[in-house]
Motif scaffolding. Structure first.
Motif, PDB file in Angstrom:
ATOM      1  N   SER A   1      24.036 -15.228  -1.271  1.00  0.00           N
ATOM      2  CA  SER A   1      23.012 -16.300  -2.316  1.00  0.00           C
ATOM      3  C   SER A   1      22.097 -15.553  -3.035  1.00  0.00           C
ATOM      4  N   ASN A   2      21.939 -14.591  -1.613  1.00  0.00           N
ATOM      5  CA  ASN A   2      20.353 -14.623  -1.922  1.00  0.00           C
ATOM      6  C   ASN A   2      20.393 -13.356  -3.064  1.00  0.00           C
ATOM      7  N   TRP A   3      21.452 -12.787  -3.307  1.00  0.00           N
ATOM      8  CA  TRP A   3      21.256 -11.366  -4.420  1.00  0.00           C
ATOM      9  C   TRP A   3      21.274 -11.930  -5.631  1.00  0.00           C
ATOM     10  N   GLN A   4      20.960 -11.124  -6.641  1.00  0.00           N
ATOM     11  CA  GLN A   4      20.855 -11.598  -8.164  1.00  0.00           C
ATOM     12  C   GLN A   4      21.457 -10.430  -8.819  1.00  0.00           C
ATOM     13  N   ILE A   5      22.677 -10.938  -9.590  1.00  0.00           N
ATOM     14  CA  ILE A   5      23.538  -9.685  -9.949  1.00  0.00           C
ATOM     15  C   ILE A   5      23.449  -9.161 -11.814  1.00  0.00           C
ATOM     16  N   ILE A   6      23.728  -8.333 -12.317  1.00  0.00           N
ATOM     17  CA  ILE A   6      23.347  -7.935 -13.336  1.00  0.00           C
ATOM     18  C   ILE A   6      24.575  -6.874 -13.622  1.00  0.00           C
ATOM     19  N   GLY A   7      25.819  -6.986 -14.424  1.00  0.00           N
ATOM     20  CA  GLY A   7      26.660  -7.130 -14.859  1.00  0.00           C
ATOM     21  C   GLY A   7      27.443  -7.172 -15.317  1.00  0.00           C
ATOM     22  N   PRO A   8      28.558  -6.688 -16.283  1.00  0.00           N
ATOM     23  CA  PRO A   8      29.132  -5.021 -16.180  1.00  0.00           C
ATOM     24  C   PRO A   8      28.620  -4.157 -16.932  1.00  0.00           C
ATOM     25  N   PHE A   9      27.547  -2.619 -17.085  1.00  0.00           N
ATOM     26  CA  PHE A   9      27.543  -2.210 -18.110  1.00  0.00           C
ATOM     27  C   PHE A   9      28.832  -0.953 -17.935  1.00  0.00           C
ATOM     28  N   LYS A  10      29.099  -0.616 -19.315  1.00  0.00           N
ATOM     29  CA  LYS A  10      30.140   0.408 -19.693  1.00  0.00           C
ATOM     30  C   LYS A  10      29.369   1.606 -19.106  1.00  0.00           C
ATOM     31  N   VAL A  11      30.299   2.598 -18.244  1.00  0.00           N
ATOM     32  CA  VAL A  11      29.516   3.902 -17.858  1.00  0.00           C
ATOM     33  C   VAL A  11      30.685   4.744 -18.483  1.00  0.00           C
ATOM     34  N   SER A  12      29.880   5.231 -19.907  1.00  0.00           N
ATOM     35  CA  SER A  12      30.408   6.290 -20.517  1.00  0.00           C
ATOM     36  C   SER A  12      29.876   7.854 -20.346  1.00  0.00           C
ATOM     37  N   LYS A  13      28.886   7.570 -19.630  1.00  0.00           N
ATOM     38  CA  LYS A  13      28.317   9.104 -19.631  1.00  0.00           C
ATOM     39  C   LYS A  13      28.617   9.710 -17.951  1.00  0.00           C
ATOM     40  N   GLY A  14      29.425   8.946 -16.824  1.00  0.00           N
ATOM     41  CA  GLY A  14      29.153   9.116 -15.464  1.00  0.00           C
ATOM     42  C   GLY A  14      27.918   8.434 -14.450  1.00  0.00           C
ATOM     43  N   PHE A  15      27.847   9.101 -13.745  1.00  0.00           N
ATOM     44  CA  PHE A  15      26.868   8.372 -12.550  1.00  0.00           C
ATOM     45  C   PHE A  15      25.519   8.633 -12.774  1.00  0.00           C
ATOM     46  N   HIS A  16      24.872   9.439 -13.604  1.00  0.00           N
ATOM     47  CA  HIS A  16      23.518   9.532 -13.403  1.00  0.00           C
ATOM     48  C   HIS A  16      23.077   8.502 -15.098  1.00  0.00           C
ATOM     49  N   GLU A  17      24.065   8.146 -15.437  1.00  0.00           N
ATOM     50  CA  GLU A  17      24.010   6.901 -17.286  1.00  0.00           C
ATOM     51  C   GLU A  17      22.739   6.330 -16.359  1.00  0.00           C
ATOM     52  N   LYS A  18      21.777   5.990 -16.395  1.00  0.00           N
ATOM     53  CA  LYS A  18      21.377   4.864 -16.812  1.00  0.00           C
ATOM     54  C   LYS A  18      20.548   3.793 -17.714  1.00  0.00           C
ATOM     55  N   PHE A  19      20.955   2.586 -16.912  1.00  0.00           N
ATOM     56  CA  PHE A  19      20.939   1.496 -17.670  1.00  0.00           C
ATOM     57  C   PHE A  19      19.167   0.524 -17.259  1.00  0.00           C
ATOM     58  N   TRP A  20      18.881  -0.279 -18.584  1.00  0.00           N
ATOM     59  CA  TRP A  20      17.895  -0.940 -18.453  1.00  0.00           C
ATOM     60  C   TRP A  20      17.195  -1.096 -17.480  1.00  0.00           C
ATOM     61  N   PRO A  21      17.745  -1.928 -16.039  1.00  0.00           N
ATOM     62  CA  PRO A  21      17.447  -1.973 -15.010  1.00  0.00           C
ATOM     63  C   PRO A  21      17.228  -0.900 -13.656  1.00  0.00           C
ATOM     64  N   GLU A  22      17.502   0.404 -14.119  1.00  0.00           N
ATOM     65  CA  GLU A  22      16.557   1.597 -13.058  1.00  0.00           C
ATOM     66  C   GLU A  22      15.695   1.506 -14.730  1.00  0.00           C
ATOM     67  N   LYS A  23      15.036   1.044 -15.838  1.00  0.00           N
ATOM     68  CA  LYS A  23      14.635   2.428 -16.012  1.00  0.00           C
ATOM     69  C   LYS A  23      12.889   1.512 -16.278  1.00  0.00           C
ATOM     70  N   LYS A  24      13.118   0.112 -15.733  1.00  0.00           N
ATOM     71  CA  LYS A  24      11.759  -0.800 -15.906  1.00  0.00           C
ATOM     72  C   LYS A  24      11.360  -0.513 -14.084  1.00  0.00           C
ATOM     73  N   ARG A  25      10.035  -0.479 -13.804  1.00  0.00           N
ATOM     74  CA  ARG A  25       9.575  -0.983 -12.988  1.00  0.00           C
ATOM     75  C   ARG A  25      10.391  -2.522 -12.864  1.00  0.00           C
ATOM     76  N   ILE A  26       9.669  -2.417 -11.439  1.00  0.00           N
ATOM     77  CA  ILE A  26      10.628  -4.345 -10.867  1.00  0.00           C
ATOM     78  C   ILE A  26       9.234  -4.902 -11.442  1.00  0.00           C
ATOM     79  N   GLU A  27       8.445  -5.055 -11.746  1.00  0.00           N
ATOM     80  CA  GLU A  27       7.208  -5.578 -11.972  1.00  0.00           C
ATOM     81  C   GLU A  27       7.115  -6.438 -13.560  1.00  0.00           C
ATOM     82  N   GLU A  28       8.335  -5.237 -14.053  1.00  0.00           N
ATOM     83  CA  GLU A  28       8.808  -5.467 -15.778  1.00  0.00           C
ATOM     84  C   GLU A  28      10.541  -6.644 -15.777  1.00  0.00           C
ATOM     85  N   VAL A  29      11.083  -5.478 -14.805  1.00  0.00           N
ATOM     86  CA  VAL A  29      12.082  -6.749 -14.786  1.00  0.00           C
ATOM     87  C   VAL A  29      11.718  -8.455 -14.194  1.00  0.00           C
ATOM     88  N   LEU A  30      10.864  -8.304 -13.247  1.00  0.00           N
ATOM     89  CA  LEU A  30      10.142  -9.926 -13.142  1.00  0.00           C
ATOM     90  C   LEU A  30      10.465 -10.504 -14.007  1.00  0.00           C
TER      91      LEU A  30
END
Length: 160
Positions: A1-30
């Motif tokens: 319960s300490n984890w926070q989870i978001i998804g699923p995001f539909k993958v259409s371009k493979g492993f390296h497809e980036k969704f917003w959680p990895e496009k932002k710095r952690i401060e922006e996410v928070l």
């Protein structure tokens, strides 16, 4: 319960497809935490496996993200230990520490990463891709011998 989870995001371009959680710095996410759809639902498993399919209802060809605050009273060297059946990317405090684009049997400690935690709150972000089958991961934080730390805690949210 300490984890926070978001998804699923539909993958259409493979492993390296980036969704917003990895496009932002952690401060922006928070900063926009309450606007997002992060959930802290548990999968009720006690073996340490985080079952993303059970938590998010994810189907095939999806990506899910998990974030965990790690609270440390003093900086130290640690090992981050992961197990994942599918591709996995991991960031510690916005720095990539693990990228594996492969499929394997999900076992505890399949991947071991040496890292340094800073004093205070550190943030771990994990991306898991599910192409088919089970969808989840194992995580342990240990010393080099594989033992946990008595003074590290997890989950105190929104402290930077």
């Amino acid at each position: 319960s300490n984890w926070q989870i978001i998804g699923p995001f539909k993958v259409s371009k493979g492993f390296h497809e980036k969704f917003w959680p990895e496009k932002k710095r952690i401060e922006e996410v928070l900063d926009q935490w309450e606007e997002d759809e992060w959930v802290d639902k548990t999968d009720n498993l006690t073996d340490g496996y985080i079952d993303l399919r059970k938590i998010t209802g994810s189907e095939f060809n999806t990506a899910s993200y998990a974030i965990l605050p790690i609270n440390v009273p003093s900086s130290r060297e640690v090992q981050l230990r992961f197990g994942s059946r599918g591709p996995i990317k991991v960031w510690l405090n916005d720095e990539p520490v693990l990228v594996k684009n492969m499929y394997a049997v999900t076992t505890l400690d399949s991947y071991i990463v040496n890292a340094r935690l800073r004093e205070g709150t550190n943030y771990l972000l994990i991306k898991i891709i599910n192409i088919a089958g089970e969808n989840g991961f194992y995580f342990r934080l240990t010393d080099e011998e594989g033992y946990g730390f008595y003074d590290i805690s997890f989950g105190e949210w929104l402290e930077t």
